[in-house]
Motif scaffolding. Structure first.
Motif, mmCIF file in Angstrom:
data_model
loop_
_atom_site.group_PDB
_atom_site.id
_atom_site.type_symbol
_atom_site.label_atom_id
_atom_site.label_comp_id
_atom_site.label_asym_id
_atom_site.label_seq_id
_atom_site.Cartn_x
_atom_site.Cartn_y
_atom_site.Cartn_z
ATOM 1 N N ASP A 197 2.148 34.053 119.562
ATOM 2 C CA ASP A 197 2.548 32.783 119.806
ATOM 3 C C ASP A 197 1.484 32.009 119.774
ATOM 4 O O ASP A 197 1.656 30.883 119.381
ATOM 5 N N ASP A 198 0.519 32.443 120.207
ATOM 6 C CA ASP A 198 -0.757 31.541 120.617
ATOM 7 C C ASP A 198 -2.031 31.616 119.566
ATOM 8 O O ASP A 198 -3.008 31.202 119.646
ATOM 9 N N LEU A 199 -1.578 32.132 118.362
ATOM 10 C CA LEU A 199 -2.587 32.595 117.275
ATOM 11 C C LEU A 199 -3.224 31.039 116.865
ATOM 12 O O LEU A 199 -2.404 29.989 116.955
ATOM 13 N N GLU A 200 -4.396 31.149 116.537
ATOM 14 C CA GLU A 200 -5.281 29.966 115.951
ATOM 15 C C GLU A 200 -5.806 30.217 114.496
ATOM 16 O O GLU A 200 -6.562 31.266 114.395
ATOM 17 N N LEU A 201 -5.459 29.390 113.719
ATOM 18 C CA LEU A 201 -5.857 29.748 112.121
ATOM 19 C C LEU A 201 -6.838 28.382 111.864
ATOM 20 O O LEU A 201 -6.695 27.363 112.176
ATOM 21 N N LEU A 202 -8.090 29.022 111.230
ATOM 22 C CA LEU A 202 -8.978 27.819 110.826
ATOM 23 C C LEU A 202 -8.896 27.870 109.557
ATOM 24 O O LEU A 202 -9.104 29.146 108.699
ATOM 25 N N LEU A 217 -0.651 42.853 116.597
ATOM 26 C CA LEU A 217 -0.530 41.315 115.866
ATOM 27 C C LEU A 217 -1.940 40.589 115.763
ATOM 28 O O LEU A 217 -2.695 40.808 116.613
ATOM 29 N N LEU A 218 -1.998 39.818 115.023
ATOM 30 C CA LEU A 218 -3.035 38.740 114.656
ATOM 31 C C LEU A 218 -2.813 37.748 115.694
ATOM 32 O O LEU A 218 -1.956 37.167 115.969
ATOM 33 N N GLN A 219 -4.334 37.505 116.394
ATOM 34 C CA GLN A 219 -4.042 36.281 117.272
ATOM 35 C C GLN A 219 -5.188 35.391 116.937
ATOM 36 O O GLN A 219 -5.076 34.264 117.315
ATOM 37 N N MET A 220 -5.878 35.641 115.885
ATOM 38 C CA MET A 220 -6.618 34.560 115.271
ATOM 39 C C MET A 220 -7.046 34.986 113.874
ATOM 40 O O MET A 220 -7.163 35.923 113.442
ATOM 41 N N VAL A 221 -6.964 33.845 113.002
ATOM 42 C CA VAL A 221 -7.291 34.070 111.589
ATOM 43 C C VAL A 221 -8.308 32.822 111.079
ATOM 44 O O VAL A 221 -7.951 31.607 111.418
ATOM 45 N N GLN A 222 -9.328 33.136 110.636
ATOM 46 C CA GLN A 222 -10.290 32.134 109.979
ATOM 47 C C GLN A 222 -10.663 32.471 108.568
ATOM 48 O O GLN A 222 -10.922 33.585 108.253
ATOM 49 N N ILE A 223 -10.500 31.518 107.701
ATOM 50 C CA ILE A 223 -10.487 31.720 106.394
ATOM 51 C C ILE A 223 -11.574 30.714 105.616
ATOM 52 O O ILE A 223 -11.347 29.479 105.950
ATOM 53 N N MET A 224 -12.710 31.153 105.034
ATOM 54 C CA MET A 224 -13.748 30.335 104.643
ATOM 55 C C MET A 224 -13.773 30.632 103.083
ATOM 56 O O MET A 224 -14.360 31.814 102.735
ATOM 57 N N SER A 225 -13.349 29.869 102.335
ATOM 58 C CA SER A 225 -13.330 30.188 100.964
ATOM 59 C C SER A 225 -13.530 28.528 100.247
ATOM 60 O O SER A 225 -13.081 27.710 100.973
ATOM 61 N N ASP A 226 -13.973 28.408 99.189
ATOM 62 C CA ASP A 226 -14.072 27.456 98.075
ATOM 63 C C ASP A 226 -12.951 27.383 97.554
ATOM 64 O O ASP A 226 -12.323 28.246 96.454
ATOM 65 N N THR A 227 -11.894 26.413 97.702
ATOM 66 C CA THR A 227 -10.803 26.264 96.905
ATOM 67 C C THR A 227 -10.633 25.486 95.824
ATOM 68 O O THR A 227 -9.926 25.242 94.978
ATOM 69 N N ALA A 228 -12.117 24.957 95.325
ATOM 70 C CA ALA A 228 -12.116 24.175 94.344
ATOM 71 C C ALA A 228 -11.644 24.777 92.842
ATOM 72 O O ALA A 228 -11.173 24.354 91.851
ATOM 73 N N PRO A 229 -12.139 26.044 92.371
ATOM 74 C CA PRO A 229 -11.400 26.777 91.489
ATOM 75 C C PRO A 229 -9.879 26.626 91.297
ATOM 76 O O PRO A 229 -9.352 26.188 90.328
ATOM 77 N N LYS A 239 3.837 30.410 114.684
ATOM 78 C CA LYS A 239 4.901 29.708 113.832
ATOM 79 C C LYS A 239 4.339 28.692 112.758
ATOM 80 O O LYS A 239 4.405 28.479 111.631
ATOM 81 N N GLU A 240 3.309 27.845 113.429
ATOM 82 C CA GLU A 240 2.768 26.685 112.538
ATOM 83 C C GLU A 240 1.832 27.263 111.651
ATOM 84 O O GLU A 240 1.615 26.804 110.455
ATOM 85 N N ALA A 241 1.031 28.280 112.255
ATOM 86 C CA ALA A 241 0.102 28.968 111.356
ATOM 87 C C ALA A 241 0.744 29.642 110.173
ATOM 88 O O ALA A 241 0.129 29.676 109.117
ATOM 89 N N TRP A 242 1.768 30.244 110.466
ATOM 90 C CA TRP A 242 2.485 30.890 109.206
ATOM 91 C C TRP A 242 2.851 29.959 108.326
ATOM 92 O O TRP A 242 2.721 30.232 107.020
ATOM 93 N N ALA A 243 3.220 28.936 108.558
ATOM 94 C CA ALA A 243 3.905 27.928 107.652
ATOM 95 C C ALA A 243 2.567 27.344 106.904
ATOM 96 O O ALA A 243 2.672 27.238 105.750
ATOM 97 N N ALA A 244 1.362 27.258 107.778
ATOM 98 C CA ALA A 244 0.373 26.876 107.006
ATOM 99 C C ALA A 244 -0.122 27.846 105.799
ATOM 100 O O ALA A 244 -0.789 27.600 104.712
ATOM 101 N N ILE A 245 -0.164 29.047 106.309
ATOM 102 C CA ILE A 245 -0.558 30.092 105.329
ATOM 103 C C ILE A 245 0.264 30.067 104.179
ATOM 104 O O ILE A 245 -0.158 30.149 102.960
ATOM 105 N N ALA A 246 1.439 30.010 104.301
ATOM 106 C CA ALA A 246 2.612 29.953 103.022
ATOM 107 C C ALA A 246 2.255 28.773 102.280
ATOM 108 O O ALA A 246 2.278 28.783 101.096
ATOM 109 N N GLN A 247 1.837 27.636 102.798
ATOM 110 C CA GLN A 247 1.561 26.384 102.149
ATOM 111 C C GLN A 247 0.093 26.700 101.267
ATOM 112 O O GLN A 247 0.154 26.598 100.114
#
Length: 183
Positions: free
Chosen positions: A50-55, A153-165, A66-74
């Motif tokens: 419930d307290d997951l933090e997404l970068l 369960l995942l409690q933190m997810v950080q994603i560093m990528s170039d989405t330009a392509p 809940k909010e992070a899962w919706a952001a990942i789906a987007q």
């Protein structure tokens, strides 16, 4: 303070070696059976605390499972199909579970016809995709007894990528306009 911590280090895709490391055995299953198949209707609570933090790649932070899962789906929603293929990982055991920092390819196909001059990219097996993005990722896996897909369960997810392509191919195909990108 600096101190030594034993680490599991692996080069390449998931395999029999990574399946001996508990967090990576769990994560490979989750990635291939849920993320790569776009099962966005999976309840977030089966994967995230419930307290997951997404970068996110743009530097914004989303708090709450809940909010992070919706952001990942987007984030991954533009792909009609996708494949996650790790090529480097370092996993350490922690007091809460495990932490992993690694790199992976995210390959995906987009809706619509290829734009004139658009080139495909190939994964390790030689399969062609519309887009291939390399990224660095940091995950924290919390030990949680009785979790649906295993005891974590995942409690933190950080994603560093170039989405330009991805964005440039989406613009070329007419899936996005420059105004969608704030231009």
């Amino acid at each position: 303070m600096c101190y030594a911590t034993p680490a599991f280090v692996h080069y390449g895709d998931w395999d029999e070696t990574t399946r001996k490391e508990p967090s990576q055995k769990w994560f490979e299953k989750i990635v291939h059976e849920i993320f790569d198949l776009h099962k966005w209707d999976t309840p977030y609570s089966e994967l995230y605390t419930d307290d997951l933090e997404l970068l996110k790649p743009d530097g914004s932070i989303v708090k709450g499972g809940k909010e992070a899962w919706a952001a990942i789906a987007q984030l991954y929603g533009p792909f009609t199909t996708q494949l996650t293929q790790p090529f480097y990982m370092v996993v350490t055991e922690t007091d809460y579970g495990w932490e992993m920092i690694g790199q992976a390819w995210i390959f995906g196909d987009l809706p619509g016809e290829s734009a004139k001059g658009e080139q495909k990219v190939k994964d390790e097996s030689g399969k062609e995709w519309d887009v291939g993005m390399a990224g660095a990722f940091r995950f924290q896996y919390r030990k949680v007894g009785g979790a649906k897909h295993g005891d974590m369960l995942l409690q933190m997810v950080q994603i560093m990528s170039d989405t330009a392509p991805l964005l440039s191919k989406m613009v070329a195909r007419g899936l996005l306009t420059p105004s969608h990108l704030g231009m």
